[in-house]
Scaffold this motif. Structure first.
Motif, PDB file in Angstrom:
ATOM      1  N   LEU A 141       8.863 -30.909 -11.072  1.00  0.00           N
ATOM      2  CA  LEU A 141       8.762 -29.541 -11.610  1.00  0.00           C
ATOM      3  C   LEU A 141       7.337 -29.087 -11.893  1.00  0.00           C
ATOM      4  O   LEU A 141       6.962 -27.963 -11.598  1.00  0.00           O
ATOM      5  CB  LEU A 141       9.554 -29.443 -12.925  1.00  0.00           C
ATOM      6  CG  LEU A 141      11.031 -29.104 -12.836  1.00  0.00           C
ATOM      7  CD1 LEU A 141      11.603 -28.969 -14.239  1.00  0.00           C
ATOM      8  CD2 LEU A 141      11.255 -27.815 -12.054  1.00  0.00           C
TER       9      LEU A 141
ATOM     10  N   PHE B 266      17.860 -28.620 -21.729  1.00  0.00           N
ATOM     11  CA  PHE B 266      16.918 -28.197 -22.766  1.00  0.00           C
ATOM     12  C   PHE B 266      17.472 -27.056 -23.617  1.00  0.00           C
ATOM     13  O   PHE B 266      16.745 -26.366 -24.304  1.00  0.00           O
ATOM     14  CB  PHE B 266      15.575 -27.823 -22.117  1.00  0.00           C
ATOM     15  CG  PHE B 266      14.934 -29.022 -21.507  1.00  0.00           C
ATOM     16  CD1 PHE B 266      14.246 -29.930 -22.304  1.00  0.00           C
ATOM     17  CD2 PHE B 266      15.071 -29.291 -20.164  1.00  0.00           C
ATOM     18  CE1 PHE B 266      13.694 -31.072 -21.756  1.00  0.00           C
ATOM     19  CE2 PHE B 266      14.518 -30.441 -19.600  1.00  0.00           C
ATOM     20  CZ  PHE B 266      13.828 -31.334 -20.398  1.00  0.00           C
TER      21      PHE B 266
ATOM     22  N   ALA C 258       4.942 -35.721 -18.471  1.00  0.00           N
ATOM     23  CA  ALA C 258       4.830 -34.434 -19.185  1.00  0.00           C
ATOM     24  C   ALA C 258       5.495 -34.512 -20.539  1.00  0.00           C
ATOM     25  O   ALA C 258       5.141 -33.774 -21.451  1.00  0.00           O
ATOM     26  CB  ALA C 258       5.474 -33.323 -18.355  1.00  0.00           C
ATOM     27  N   GLY C 259       6.466 -35.397 -20.673  1.00  0.00           N
ATOM     28  CA  GLY C 259       7.273 -35.418 -21.887  1.00  0.00           C
ATOM     29  C   GLY C 259       6.724 -36.253 -23.016  1.00  0.00           C
ATOM     30  O   GLY C 259       7.377 -36.353 -24.058  1.00  0.00           O
TER      31      GLY C 259
ATOM     32  N   ALA D  67      -0.287 -33.557 -30.086  1.00  0.00           N
ATOM     33  CA  ALA D  67      -0.035 -32.496 -31.072  1.00  0.00           C
ATOM     34  C   ALA D  67       0.231 -33.107 -32.450  1.00  0.00           C
ATOM     35  O   ALA D  67      -0.303 -32.642 -33.471  1.00  0.00           O
ATOM     36  CB  ALA D  67       1.143 -31.643 -30.618  1.00  0.00           C
TER      37      ALA D  67
ATOM     38  N   TYR E 285      -4.128 -23.798 -17.874  1.00  0.00           N
ATOM     39  CA  TYR E 285      -3.310 -23.617 -16.676  1.00  0.00           C
ATOM     40  C   TYR E 285      -4.063 -22.704 -15.720  1.00  0.00           C
ATOM     41  O   TYR E 285      -5.060 -22.084 -16.108  1.00  0.00           O
ATOM     42  CB  TYR E 285      -1.917 -23.063 -17.020  1.00  0.00           C
ATOM     43  CG  TYR E 285      -1.884 -21.798 -17.854  1.00  0.00           C
ATOM     44  CD1 TYR E 285      -2.078 -20.551 -17.269  1.00  0.00           C
ATOM     45  CD2 TYR E 285      -1.650 -21.851 -19.224  1.00  0.00           C
ATOM     46  CE1 TYR E 285      -2.030 -19.394 -18.030  1.00  0.00           C
ATOM     47  CE2 TYR E 285      -1.604 -20.697 -20.011  1.00  0.00           C
ATOM     48  CZ  TYR E 285      -1.801 -19.470 -19.402  1.00  0.00           C
ATOM     49  OH  TYR E 285      -1.766 -18.321 -20.152  1.00  0.00           O
TER      50      TYR E 285
ATOM     51  N   ARG F  99       6.954 -20.557 -15.091  1.00  0.00           N
ATOM     52  CA  ARG F  99       6.460 -21.937 -14.997  1.00  0.00           C
ATOM     53  C   ARG F  99       6.009 -22.497 -16.335  1.00  0.00           C
ATOM     54  O   ARG F  99       5.327 -23.523 -16.413  1.00  0.00           O
ATOM     55  CB  ARG F  99       5.310 -22.023 -13.985  1.00  0.00           C
ATOM     56  CG  ARG F  99       5.656 -21.601 -12.574  1.00  0.00           C
ATOM     57  CD  ARG F  99       6.783 -22.440 -11.951  1.00  0.00           C
ATOM     58  NE  ARG F  99       6.473 -23.865 -11.905  1.00  0.00           N
ATOM     59  CZ  ARG F  99       5.824 -24.464 -10.911  1.00  0.00           C
ATOM     60  NH1 ARG F  99       5.412 -23.757  -9.883  1.00  0.00           N
ATOM     61  NH2 ARG F  99       5.611 -25.770 -10.935  1.00  0.00           N
ATOM     62  N   ALA F 100       6.383 -21.833 -17.417  1.00  0.00           N
ATOM     63  CA  ALA F 100       6.047 -22.361 -18.747  1.00  0.00           C
ATOM     64  C   ALA F 100       6.814 -23.657 -18.984  1.00  0.00           C
ATOM     65  O   ALA F 100       7.712 -24.022 -18.213  1.00  0.00           O
ATOM     66  CB  ALA F 100       6.393 -21.326 -19.804  1.00  0.00           C
ATOM     67  N   CYS F 101       6.482 -24.312 -20.072  1.00  0.00           N
ATOM     68  CA  CYS F 101       7.035 -25.635 -20.372  1.00  0.00           C
ATOM     69  C   CYS F 101       8.545 -25.593 -20.565  1.00  0.00           C
ATOM     70  O   CYS F 101       9.047 -24.889 -21.430  1.00  0.00           O
ATOM     71  CB  CYS F 101       6.377 -26.155 -21.642  1.00  0.00           C
ATOM     72  SG  CYS F 101       6.911 -27.815 -22.058  1.00  0.00           S
TER      73      CYS F 101
HETATM   74  C1  HEM Z   1       4.955 -27.429 -18.208  1.00  0.00           C
HETATM   75  C2  HEM Z   1       2.625 -27.879 -22.434  1.00  0.00           C
HETATM   76  C3  HEM Z   1       5.969 -31.067 -23.961  1.00  0.00           C
HETATM   77  C4  HEM Z   1       7.981 -31.003 -19.576  1.00  0.00           C
HETATM   78  C5  HEM Z   1       4.060 -27.247 -19.245  1.00  0.00           C
HETATM   79  C6  HEM Z   1       2.955 -26.303 -19.229  1.00  0.00           C
HETATM   80  C7  HEM Z   1       2.302 -26.444 -20.409  1.00  0.00           C
HETATM   81  C8  HEM Z   1       2.982 -27.463 -21.180  1.00  0.00           C
HETATM   82  C9  HEM Z   1       1.050 -25.689 -20.847  1.00  0.00           C
HETATM   83  C10 HEM Z   1       2.612 -25.331 -18.091  1.00  0.00           C
HETATM   84  C11 HEM Z   1       1.590 -25.921 -17.170  1.00  0.00           C
HETATM   85  C12 HEM Z   1       1.136 -24.990 -16.047  1.00  0.00           C
HETATM   86  O1  HEM Z   1       1.323 -23.780 -16.105  1.00  0.00           O
HETATM   87  O2  HEM Z   1       0.542 -25.500 -15.091  1.00  0.00           O
HETATM   88  C13 HEM Z   1       3.328 -28.790 -23.210  1.00  0.00           C
HETATM   89  C14 HEM Z   1       2.983 -29.158 -24.575  1.00  0.00           C
HETATM   90  C15 HEM Z   1       3.933 -30.044 -25.011  1.00  0.00           C
HETATM   91  C16 HEM Z   1       4.859 -30.246 -23.912  1.00  0.00           C
HETATM   92  C17 HEM Z   1       1.759 -28.645 -25.344  1.00  0.00           C
HETATM   93  C18 HEM Z   1       4.070 -30.742 -26.343  1.00  0.00           C
HETATM   94  C19 HEM Z   1       3.531 -30.375 -27.466  1.00  0.00           C
HETATM   95  C20 HEM Z   1       6.846 -31.296 -22.924  1.00  0.00           C
HETATM   96  C21 HEM Z   1       8.006 -32.123 -22.985  1.00  0.00           C
HETATM   97  C22 HEM Z   1       8.582 -32.114 -21.748  1.00  0.00           C
HETATM   98  C23 HEM Z   1       7.756 -31.265 -20.908  1.00  0.00           C
HETATM   99  C24 HEM Z   1       8.496 -32.872 -24.227  1.00  0.00           C
HETATM  100  C25 HEM Z   1       9.825 -32.805 -21.239  1.00  0.00           C
HETATM  101  C26 HEM Z   1      10.737 -33.345 -21.992  1.00  0.00           C
HETATM  102  C27 HEM Z   1       7.309 -30.045 -18.834  1.00  0.00           C
HETATM  103  C28 HEM Z   1       7.645 -29.730 -17.452  1.00  0.00           C
HETATM  104  C29 HEM Z   1       6.775 -28.688 -17.056  1.00  0.00           C
HETATM  105  C30 HEM Z   1       5.933 -28.397 -18.210  1.00  0.00           C
HETATM  106  C31 HEM Z   1       8.705 -30.403 -16.596  1.00  0.00           C
HETATM  107  C32 HEM Z   1       6.749 -27.974 -15.713  1.00  0.00           C
HETATM  108  C33 HEM Z   1       7.710 -26.819 -15.772  1.00  0.00           C
HETATM  109  C34 HEM Z   1       7.798 -26.005 -14.485  1.00  0.00           C
HETATM  110  O3  HEM Z   1       6.762 -25.676 -13.914  1.00  0.00           O
HETATM  111  O4  HEM Z   1       8.913 -25.707 -14.091  1.00  0.00           O
HETATM  112  N1  HEM Z   1       4.064 -27.935 -20.445  1.00  0.00           N
HETATM  113  N2  HEM Z   1       4.452 -29.477 -22.846  1.00  0.00           N
HETATM  114  N3  HEM Z   1       6.714 -30.777 -21.659  1.00  0.00           N
HETATM  115  N4  HEM Z   1       6.295 -29.234 -19.257  1.00  0.00           N
HETATM  116 FE1  HEM Z   1       5.456 -29.272 -21.089  1.00  0.00          FE
END
Ligand code: HEM
Length: 451
Positions: free
Chosen positions: A87, A108, A259-260, A267, A326, A394-396
């Protein structure tokens, strides 16, 4: 076209702005430069020039999904060697992005968080057991990484890394950290510098094999419970019934473990850093935990009630958004800010620590002040001034997961411990894919009332 966009004075032929660029701290270098140059600027290393946009007004335009989308380039493109079309690294136009997004979305939902709560609680108890037994200072970021890795391993895949039983990281983690660093450093243009920091291609191949082998083992050993893996293996697309293929499932598994956990761990670590530096704010956060939870073990519905604890995390992620940026790509020809011409396909980087310090949205930006996130104060700010979880489609996807896990864990350690700080410690930040405080230790002591 970068004409008219400011850059550091003294740009040299051939090497550009290379002098003073530190491959270990690209984000912190960019932050320092941006604070001087303003809302838009470029950095050029050899022939390669990158535009950075950190001003809230321009970022508001960039976050318009009609004109811009996620750009998979730079560091993220390199990560495809590790996570393929998972993803995070998928292009939005790849069919697997939408397919996986739609299949995984239910994992989620609020309902799903309720299912993960017992696992998150179990892991948080492992952290407090470790801290109860500690007879000296603990490395906060290392222990928070144990917590978040265990949580995603168990909640996502029914897999135990055994992080709290190990002195050294699990081999998967060692391989992952090295592979991520290798991928990131492929952008460094000088081959000898790249090799010195990144390691060899042979090592990299072995690391990727370590990761994929473990994922295959976990898939093999699956027992069938309601977790992410289960969903990927058994569910089809809600509308078409189409399933994810095995290679993509492996890519998603690696993506979710990476990512997870690192981001949530950072944080939590920054939040504890700032709270222990501001005892009056720590007292306020703890008073909330005492009032809402008392001595009880928190139930699912107790977590979201910690409004102030949540604001402390929000404020920590403002100053140090642990996924620090990003990229946005123009989906048509546009003129950014009425001034900067971008052709379809042109892209820029949004360094979040700059957006989160833009003085037009954040008065006295360096001050740690959780009250900025009181609803009345938040309403007065531009909507795009705070983006730690990215933007648009495409946010988290893991935002709620991360917040539930982090508020729960922070609440539990505030409920249980007093902290002795090392007064000589000055915040030092290590950059990998994410940001974390380095060398930050605390000495936890079980509070009288919790003993
Ligand atoms: C995407 C931040 C926790 C899974 C993103 C993006 C950010 C982000 C900024 C977008 C990146 C982009 O635009 O290129 C964070 C922060 C977290 C966190 C600050 C914790 C404080 C998690 C957790 C999971 C996760 C716990 C999974 C259990 C993902 C996935 C994407 C993503 C799979 C891609 C989504 C997509 O493009 O469809 N995250 N994340 N993240 N995050 Fe997180």
């Amino acid at each position: 076209d970068t004409t008219g966009i400011p850059h550091r004075p003294g740009r040299l032929p051939v090497i550009g702005d290379l002098i003073g660029a530190n491959p270990r701290t690209p984000l912190q270098d960019t932050l320092r430069i941006g604070e001087r140059l303003g809302p838009i600027f470029t950095r050029k290393i050899f022939g390669f020039e990158i535009v950075f946009v950190g001003g809230v007004d321009l970022v508001t335009e960039l976050n318009d999904e009609k004109k811009f989308g996620k750009h998979v380039g730079m560091g993220v493109e390199n990560l495809r060697a590790v996570a393929g079309d998972g993803l995070f690294t998928a292009h939005t136009h790849e069919p697997n992005w939408r397919l996986a997004h739609d299949i995984l979305q239910p994992a989620f939902s609020a309902e799903a968080m309720r299912r993960y709560h017992p696992v998150m609680l179990e892991v948080a108890h492992e952290l407090t057991s470790a801290w109860d037994a500690a007879d000296g200072p603990v490395d906060v970021a290392a222990d928070m990484t144990r917590l978040t890795l265990e949580t995603i391993g168990r909640a996502g895949f029914g897999y135990r890394f055994g992080s709290f039983e190990r002195a050294e990281p699990h081999p998967f983690v060692t391989a992952m950290i090295r592979a991520l660093r290798y991928a990131q450093l492929q952008n460094v243009k000088l081959p000898f510098v790249r090799r010195a920091f990144a390691g060899t291609p042979e090592q990299n191949r072995a690391d990727i094999a370590t990761m994929t082998d473990l994922v295959d083992e976990v898939i093999e050993a699956r027992e069938g419970s309601e977790n992410l893996l289960d969903l990927m293996l058994t569910e089809g697309h809600p509308a078409t019934g189409e399933r994810l293929d095995p290679v993509n499932i492996r890519n998603q598994a690696i993506t979710f473990v990476v990512a997870g956990h690192e981001t949530t761990s950072g944080a939590l670590s920054f939040a504890l850093y700032y709270l222990t530096r501001h005892p009056e704010l720590l007292a306020k956060a703890r008073a909330e935990v005492d009032a809402v939870w008392g001595d009880r073990e928190p139930a699912f519905s107790d977590v979201a009630k910690l409004r102030y604890v949540r604001r402390c995390l929000d404020e920590a992620m403002r100053l140090w958004p642990t996924a620090p940026g990003y990229s946005r790509e123009a989906s048509e020809d546009v003129v950014l800010g009425g001034k900067y011409r971008m052709r379809k396909g042109d892209w820029v980087i949004v360094p979040l620590p700059l957006v989160h310090r833009d003085p037009s949205a954040w008065p006295d930006p360096e001050r740690f002040d959780p009250d900025r996130f009181e609803p009345a104060a938040a309403k007065k700010r531009p909507a795009q001034a705070y983006k730690p979880f990215g933007t648009g489609e495409r946010a988290c996807i893991g935002r709620q997961f991360a917040l539930h896990e982090a508020v729960l864990a922070l609440g539990m350690v505030l409920q249980r411990y007093d902290f002795e700080v090392d007064p000589a410690y000055e915040l030092k930040i290590v950059e990998s894919l994410t940001l974390k405080p380095s060398g930050f230790t605390l000495r936890p002591r079980v509070r009288d009332r919790a003993a």
